[in-house]
Design a protein around this motif. Structure first.
Motif, PDB file in Angstrom:
ATOM      1  N   ALA A   1       0.836  -1.199   0.000  1.00  0.00           N
ATOM      2  CA  ALA A   1       0.000   0.000   0.000  1.00  0.00           C
ATOM      3  C   ALA A   1       0.874   1.254   0.000  1.00  0.00           C
ATOM      4  N   GLY A   2       1.977   1.227   0.752  1.00  0.00           N
ATOM      5  CA  GLY A   2       2.884   2.372   0.781  1.00  0.00           C
ATOM      6  C   GLY A   2       3.526   2.641  -0.570  1.00  0.00           C
ATOM      7  N   ILE A   3       3.919   1.573  -1.264  1.00  0.00           N
ATOM      8  CA  ILE A   3       4.535   1.723  -2.582  1.00  0.00           C
ATOM      9  C   ILE A   3       3.538   2.313  -3.581  1.00  0.00           C
ATOM     10  N   ILE A   4       2.315   1.781  -3.568  1.00  0.00           N
ATOM     11  CA  ILE A   4       1.282   2.299  -4.478  1.00  0.00           C
ATOM     12  C   ILE A   4       1.020   3.773  -4.198  1.00  0.00           C
ATOM     13  N   PHE A   5       0.861   4.118  -2.924  1.00  0.00           N
ATOM     14  CA  PHE A   5       0.602   5.503  -2.533  1.00  0.00           C
ATOM     15  C   PHE A   5       1.725   6.425  -3.006  1.00  0.00           C
ATOM     16  N   CYS A   6       2.967   5.996  -2.829  1.00  0.00           N
ATOM     17  CA  CYS A   6       4.115   6.823  -3.226  1.00  0.00           C
ATOM     18  C   CYS A   6       4.146   7.052  -4.735  1.00  0.00           C
ATOM     19  N   PHE A   7       3.829   6.032  -5.524  1.00  0.00           N
ATOM     20  CA  PHE A   7       3.811   6.192  -6.980  1.00  0.00           C
ATOM     21  C   PHE A   7       2.778   7.227  -7.404  1.00  0.00           C
ATOM     22  N   TYR A   8       1.595   7.128  -6.845  1.00  0.00           N
ATOM     23  CA  TYR A   8       0.547   8.091  -7.181  1.00  0.00           C
ATOM     24  C   TYR A   8       0.927   9.491  -6.722  1.00  0.00           C
ATOM     25  N   ALA A   9       1.375   9.615  -5.480  1.00  0.00           N
ATOM     26  CA  ALA A   9       1.703  10.926  -4.929  1.00  0.00           C
ATOM     27  C   ALA A   9       2.839  11.584  -5.697  1.00  0.00           C
ATOM     28  N   PHE A  10       3.873  10.810  -6.058  1.00  0.00           N
ATOM     29  CA  PHE A  10       5.013  11.371  -6.775  1.00  0.00           C
ATOM     30  C   PHE A  10       4.613  11.854  -8.163  1.00  0.00           C
ATOM     31  N   ASN A  11       3.875  11.026  -8.904  1.00  0.00           N
ATOM     32  CA  ASN A  11       3.501  11.397 -10.275  1.00  0.00           C
ATOM     33  C   ASN A  11       2.533  12.574 -10.303  1.00  0.00           C
ATOM     34  N   ILE A  12       1.613  12.608  -9.381  1.00  0.00           N
ATOM     35  CA  ILE A  12       0.678  13.737  -9.347  1.00  0.00           C
ATOM     36  C   ILE A  12       1.382  15.001  -8.861  1.00  0.00           C
ATOM     37  N   GLY A  13       2.238  14.853  -7.856  1.00  0.00           N
ATOM     38  CA  GLY A  13       2.972  16.011  -7.353  1.00  0.00           C
ATOM     39  C   GLY A  13       3.912  16.599  -8.387  1.00  0.00           C
ATOM     40  N   ALA A  14       4.579  15.729  -9.162  1.00  0.00           N
ATOM     41  CA  ALA A  14       5.527  16.196 -10.170  1.00  0.00           C
ATOM     42  C   ALA A  14       4.833  16.913 -11.328  1.00  0.00           C
TER      43      ALA A  14
ATOM     44  N   ASP B   1      -6.353   4.091  -5.853  1.00  0.00           N
ATOM     45  CA  ASP B   1      -6.621   4.704  -7.156  1.00  0.00           C
ATOM     46  C   ASP B   1      -7.886   5.554  -7.105  1.00  0.00           C
ATOM     47  N   LEU B   2      -8.912   5.050  -6.436  1.00  0.00           N
ATOM     48  CA  LEU B   2     -10.172   5.789  -6.305  1.00  0.00           C
ATOM     49  C   LEU B   2      -9.945   7.130  -5.605  1.00  0.00           C
ATOM     50  N   ALA B   3      -9.138   7.115  -4.554  1.00  0.00           N
ATOM     51  CA  ALA B   3      -8.890   8.343  -3.799  1.00  0.00           C
ATOM     52  C   ALA B   3      -8.145   9.375  -4.640  1.00  0.00           C
ATOM     53  N   PHE B   4      -7.082   8.957  -5.302  1.00  0.00           N
ATOM     54  CA  PHE B   4      -6.270   9.903  -6.075  1.00  0.00           C
ATOM     55  C   PHE B   4      -7.001  10.383  -7.332  1.00  0.00           C
ATOM     56  N   VAL B   5      -7.684   9.480  -8.021  1.00  0.00           N
ATOM     57  CA  VAL B   5      -8.398   9.886  -9.237  1.00  0.00           C
ATOM     58  C   VAL B   5      -9.568  10.800  -8.891  1.00  0.00           C
ATOM     59  N   SER B   6     -10.239  10.525  -7.780  1.00  0.00           N
ATOM     60  CA  SER B   6     -11.310  11.421  -7.335  1.00  0.00           C
ATOM     61  C   SER B   6     -10.751  12.815  -7.055  1.00  0.00           C
ATOM     62  N   TYR B   7      -9.552  12.862  -6.484  1.00  0.00           N
ATOM     63  CA  TYR B   7      -8.893  14.150  -6.238  1.00  0.00           C
ATOM     64  C   TYR B   7      -8.604  14.858  -7.554  1.00  0.00           C
ATOM     65  N   LEU B   8      -8.110  14.119  -8.563  1.00  0.00           N
ATOM     66  CA  LEU B   8      -7.799  14.713  -9.863  1.00  0.00           C
ATOM     67  C   LEU B   8      -9.066  15.200 -10.565  1.00  0.00           C
ATOM     68  N   ARG B   9     -10.143  14.456 -10.426  1.00  0.00           N
ATOM     69  CA  ARG B   9     -11.391  14.842 -11.090  1.00  0.00           C
ATOM     70  C   ARG B   9     -11.977  16.112 -10.469  1.00  0.00           C
ATOM     71  N   GLY B  10     -11.515  16.457  -9.289  1.00  0.00           N
ATOM     72  CA  GLY B  10     -11.979  17.677  -8.657  1.00  0.00           C
ATOM     73  C   GLY B  10     -11.421  18.943  -9.280  1.00  0.00           C
ATOM     74  N   PHE B  11     -10.408  18.800 -10.148  1.00  0.00           N
ATOM     75  CA  PHE B  11      -9.825  19.969 -10.805  1.00  0.00           C
ATOM     76  C   PHE B  11     -10.702  20.493 -11.942  1.00  0.00           C
ATOM     77  N   GLY B  12     -11.609  19.673 -12.414  1.00  0.00           N
ATOM     78  CA  GLY B  12     -12.451  20.111 -13.519  1.00  0.00           C
ATOM     79  C   GLY B  12     -13.007  18.930 -14.279  1.00  0.00           C
ATOM     80  N   PRO B  13     -13.682  19.161 -15.401  1.00  0.00           N
ATOM     81  CA  PRO B  13     -14.283  18.077 -16.194  1.00  0.00           C
ATOM     82  C   PRO B  13     -13.236  17.039 -16.618  1.00  0.00           C
ATOM     83  N   ALA B  14     -13.580  15.776 -16.438  1.00  0.00           N
ATOM     84  CA  ALA B  14     -12.657  14.703 -16.795  1.00  0.00           C
ATOM     85  C   ALA B  14     -12.927  14.138 -18.182  1.00  0.00           C
ATOM     86  N   ILE B  15     -14.046  14.517 -18.791  1.00  0.00           N
ATOM     87  CA  ILE B  15     -14.432  13.982 -20.095  1.00  0.00           C
ATOM     88  C   ILE B  15     -14.386  15.092 -21.137  1.00  0.00           C
ATOM     89  N   ARG B  16     -13.731  14.809 -22.248  1.00  0.00           N
ATOM     90  CA  ARG B  16     -13.642  15.772 -23.341  1.00  0.00           C
ATOM     91  C   ARG B  16     -13.957  15.084 -24.665  1.00  0.00           C
TER      92      ARG B  16
END
Length: 273
Positions: free
Chosen positions: A35-48, A133-148
């Motif tokens: 779980a820690g490894i998965i969390f770090c991958f998501y956090a690093f890529n989104i943060g970068a 994945d649900l937590a991080f993607v939900s956070y990303l979808r909060g930035f605006g429309p996810a469908i184009r």
């Protein structure tokens, strides 16, 4: 007194509860690390890529590209570690005597091993990965429309969901033919954990790599000798469909999985004689 191989439901569930005392600690540590490894991958890529995400730059499409490789590689690693560790105590004489004295049949002990290393490990890995994945993607979808709506290379308008949840993605059809792999690896490493007395994971991994290398070299050599100086013909037959080949590979994988589980059970019986 030797236990019979007859299956008893009450004894089976009692063994599940008993085994959790010893195996649960290893399992919880492993799932925590995963779980820690998965969390770090998501956090690093989104943060970068945070600034690009906020400005809706075209680069946001690559933010989650790591998901499929991470999901597959980490999942296989987790399953093999858990499978190799379950019967590892049989390699120690002191611990082996204690394990073999447990009042349960050989079949029950093996089925409990399958329960923890297959049912519990795979389902918990999927749950942990999908929740993160649900937590991080939900956070990303909060930035605006996810469908184009965009125009593809053929000039057609297509709807693109670039913040899709991993569990709702459209996977290539060929991927489903490889779903036997976690079970096959479980059988291999479960057998290795019983056969080898120490360094079970390393020895099993080395044996598996050597076997794969030898098999691939033999296959390449066989194909070379059979096709050398021949004219290749592409007939419209059963094997010209790639999915028929995938189906054959899946069938072979299922057969091998059952064989490795059978060998693991037989070796477990030998340990108790």
């Amino acid at each position: 007194m030797n236990m019979s191989n007859l299956f008893n439901t009450a004894r089976f569930f009692a063994l599940i509860r008993r085994q959790w005392i010893g195996f649960g600690r290893i399992y919880l540590m492993a799932i925590g690390v995963i779980a820690g490894i998965i969390f770090c991958f998501y956090a690093f890529n989104i943060g970068a890529n945070y600034n690009d995400i906020k400005t809706e730059s075209v680069q946001v499409y690559s933010v989650l590209n790591f998901r499929s490789p991470l999901f597959c590689v980490l999942g296989m690693f987790f399953v093999t570690v858990i499978s190799s560790s379950y019967f590892a105590d049989l390699g120690s004489k002191t611990k082996a005597i204690f394990e073999l004295m447990i009042p349960a049949s050989r079949l029950e002990k093996f089925l409990v091993g399958i329960f923890y290393t297959v049912v519990v490990s795979i389902s918990s890995y999927l749950l942990i990965y999908y929740l993160i994945d649900l937590a991080f993607v939900s956070y990303l979808r909060g930035f605006g429309p996810a469908i184009r709506t965009e125009v593809n290379s053929l000039g057609e308008q297509v709807t693109v969901d670039f913040w899709s949840y991993y569990f709702s993605m459209d996977y290539p059809r060929g991927v489903f033919y490889l779903c036997f792999l976690p079970f096959l690896l479980n059988g291999v490493f479960l057998l290795g954990g019983i056969v080898f007395k120490n360094y079970q994971y390393i020895k099993t991994a080395i044996s598996l790599v050597l076997y794969c290398v030898i098999w691939i070299c033999f296959f390449v050599y066989l194909m070379k000798t059979q096709t050398e100086n021949t004219v290749q013909r592409m007939d419209d037959n059963y094997w010209s469909d790639v999915y028929h080949i995938f189906g054959l590979i899946t069938a072979a994988g299922i057969v091998l999985t059952v064989m490795f589980w059978g060998l693991a059970f037989l070796r477990l019986k030998e340990k108790e004689i």
